[in-house]
Design a protein around this motif. Structure first.
Motif, PDB file in Angstrom:
ATOM      1  N   ALA A  35       0.834  -1.204   0.000  1.00 25.59           N
ATOM      2  CA  ALA A  35       0.000   0.000   0.000  1.00 25.59           C
ATOM      3  C   ALA A  35       0.869   1.255   0.000  1.00 25.59           C
ATOM      4  O   ALA A  35       0.567   2.231  -0.711  1.00 25.59           O
ATOM      5  CB  ALA A  35      -0.928  -0.002   1.205  1.00 25.59           C
ATOM      6  N   ALA A  36       1.955   1.228   0.768  1.00 25.82           N
ATOM      7  CA  ALA A  36       2.869   2.381   0.777  1.00 25.82           C
ATOM      8  C   ALA A  36       3.518   2.554  -0.590  1.00 25.82           C
ATOM      9  O   ALA A  36       3.685   3.679  -1.070  1.00 25.82           O
ATOM     10  CB  ALA A  36       3.932   2.189   1.858  1.00 25.82           C
ATOM     11  N   MET A  38       2.213   1.720  -3.520  1.00 26.57           N
ATOM     12  CA  MET A  38       1.213   2.280  -4.438  1.00 26.57           C
ATOM     13  C   MET A  38       0.999   3.766  -4.194  1.00 26.57           C
ATOM     14  O   MET A  38       0.904   4.564  -5.132  1.00 26.57           O
ATOM     15  CB  MET A  38      -0.105   1.528  -4.306  1.00 26.57           C
ATOM     16  CG  MET A  38      -0.078   0.133  -4.852  1.00 26.57           C
ATOM     17  SD  MET A  38      -1.684  -0.644  -4.658  1.00 26.57           S
ATOM     18  CE  MET A  38      -1.220  -2.127  -3.802  1.00 26.57           C
ATOM     19  N   LEU A  39       0.931   4.144  -2.931  1.00 25.50           N
ATOM     20  CA  LEU A  39       0.712   5.547  -2.595  1.00 25.50           C
ATOM     21  C   LEU A  39       1.900   6.401  -3.019  1.00 25.50           C
ATOM     22  O   LEU A  39       1.725   7.466  -3.634  1.00 25.50           O
ATOM     23  CB  LEU A  39       0.468   5.696  -1.093  1.00 25.50           C
ATOM     24  CG  LEU A  39       0.291   7.126  -0.584  1.00 25.50           C
ATOM     25  CD1 LEU A  39      -1.019   7.705  -1.086  1.00 25.50           C
ATOM     26  CD2 LEU A  39       0.361   7.168   0.915  1.00 25.50           C
ATOM     27  N   LEU A  40       3.095   5.952  -2.710  1.00 25.25           N
ATOM     28  CA  LEU A  40       4.286   6.744  -3.025  1.00 25.25           C
ATOM     29  C   LEU A  40       4.553   6.825  -4.522  1.00 25.25           C
ATOM     30  O   LEU A  40       5.059   7.842  -5.013  1.00 25.25           O
ATOM     31  CB  LEU A  40       5.508   6.183  -2.292  1.00 25.25           C
ATOM     32  CG  LEU A  40       5.500   6.379  -0.775  1.00 25.25           C
ATOM     33  CD1 LEU A  40       6.625   5.597  -0.128  1.00 25.25           C
ATOM     34  CD2 LEU A  40       5.597   7.852  -0.419  1.00 25.25           C
ATOM     35  N   GLN A  42       2.229   6.954  -6.732  1.00 26.22           N
ATOM     36  CA  GLN A  42       1.248   7.916  -7.242  1.00 26.22           C
ATOM     37  C   GLN A  42       1.721   9.346  -6.986  1.00 26.22           C
ATOM     38  O   GLN A  42       1.497  10.240  -7.800  1.00 26.22           O
ATOM     39  CB  GLN A  42      -0.115   7.705  -6.573  1.00 26.22           C
ATOM     40  CG  GLN A  42      -0.832   6.461  -6.999  1.00 26.22           C
ATOM     41  CD  GLN A  42      -1.261   6.512  -8.447  1.00 26.22           C
ATOM     42  OE1 GLN A  42      -1.682   7.552  -8.948  1.00 26.22           O
ATOM     43  NE2 GLN A  42      -1.117   5.387  -9.131  1.00 26.22           N
ATOM     44  N   LEU A  43       2.384   9.552  -5.833  1.00 29.58           N
ATOM     45  CA  LEU A  43       2.831  10.899  -5.477  1.00 29.58           C
ATOM     46  C   LEU A  43       4.160  11.264  -6.137  1.00 29.58           C
ATOM     47  O   LEU A  43       4.364  12.412  -6.524  1.00 29.58           O
ATOM     48  CB  LEU A  43       2.970  11.011  -3.950  1.00 29.58           C
ATOM     49  CG  LEU A  43       1.695  10.805  -3.140  1.00 29.58           C
ATOM     50  CD1 LEU A  43       2.007  10.822  -1.653  1.00 29.58           C
ATOM     51  CD2 LEU A  43       0.671  11.881  -3.497  1.00 29.58           C
ATOM     52  N   ALA A  49       9.794   5.927  -4.065  1.00 33.67           N
ATOM     53  CA  ALA A  49       9.049   4.971  -3.241  1.00 33.67           C
ATOM     54  C   ALA A  49       9.981   3.895  -2.688  1.00 33.67           C
ATOM     55  O   ALA A  49       9.909   3.546  -1.500  1.00 33.67           O
ATOM     56  CB  ALA A  49       7.932   4.337  -4.070  1.00 33.67           C
TER      57      ALA A  49
END
Length: 109
Positions: A35-36, A38-40, A42-43, A49
């Motif tokens: 999850a981290a 995927m989030l990183l 995206q950012l 990441a």
């Protein structure tokens, strides 16, 4: 008191519970890592990441290593005259010594 069989059953249950907790923690850590990721991504970029997640794991390992290398405090041995006292005598002696130290203390000015 407790038979050997009871102790073995309790130890087996405890071991199974700790094993299950460890396995669930590893699976949860894997999901949180993905999850981290995927989030990183995206950012920022994938390189960012990977760097952030690697630093988090490396920091956690450093903290665990520091805790593991910490030496436990060793209790000071009792003086020879105290080693022969019963627990009640040691408590009374400690109380008297504390009372004497309090009496010798200078009052605040």
């Amino acid at each position: 008191m407790f038979s050997l069989q009871d102790k073995l059953q309790r130890a087996a249950r405890k071991g199974a519970a700790f094993s299950a907790a460890g396995l669930l923690a590893v699976v949860g850590g894997a999901f949180l890592t993905s999850a981290a990721w995927m989030l990183l991504t995206q950012l920022e970029s994938q390189l960012f990441a990977a760097t952030v997640i690697g630093c988090v794991y490396l920091g956690g390992a450093a903290i665990a290593l520091a805790i593991g290398l910490k030496k436990p405090a060793t209790p000071e041995p009792l003086p020879a005259e105290r080693a022969e006292l019963s627990p009640l005598q040691a408590v009374v002696l400690s109380f008297i010594q504390g009372f004497e130290q309090g009496r010798k203390r200078q009052p605040p000015r």
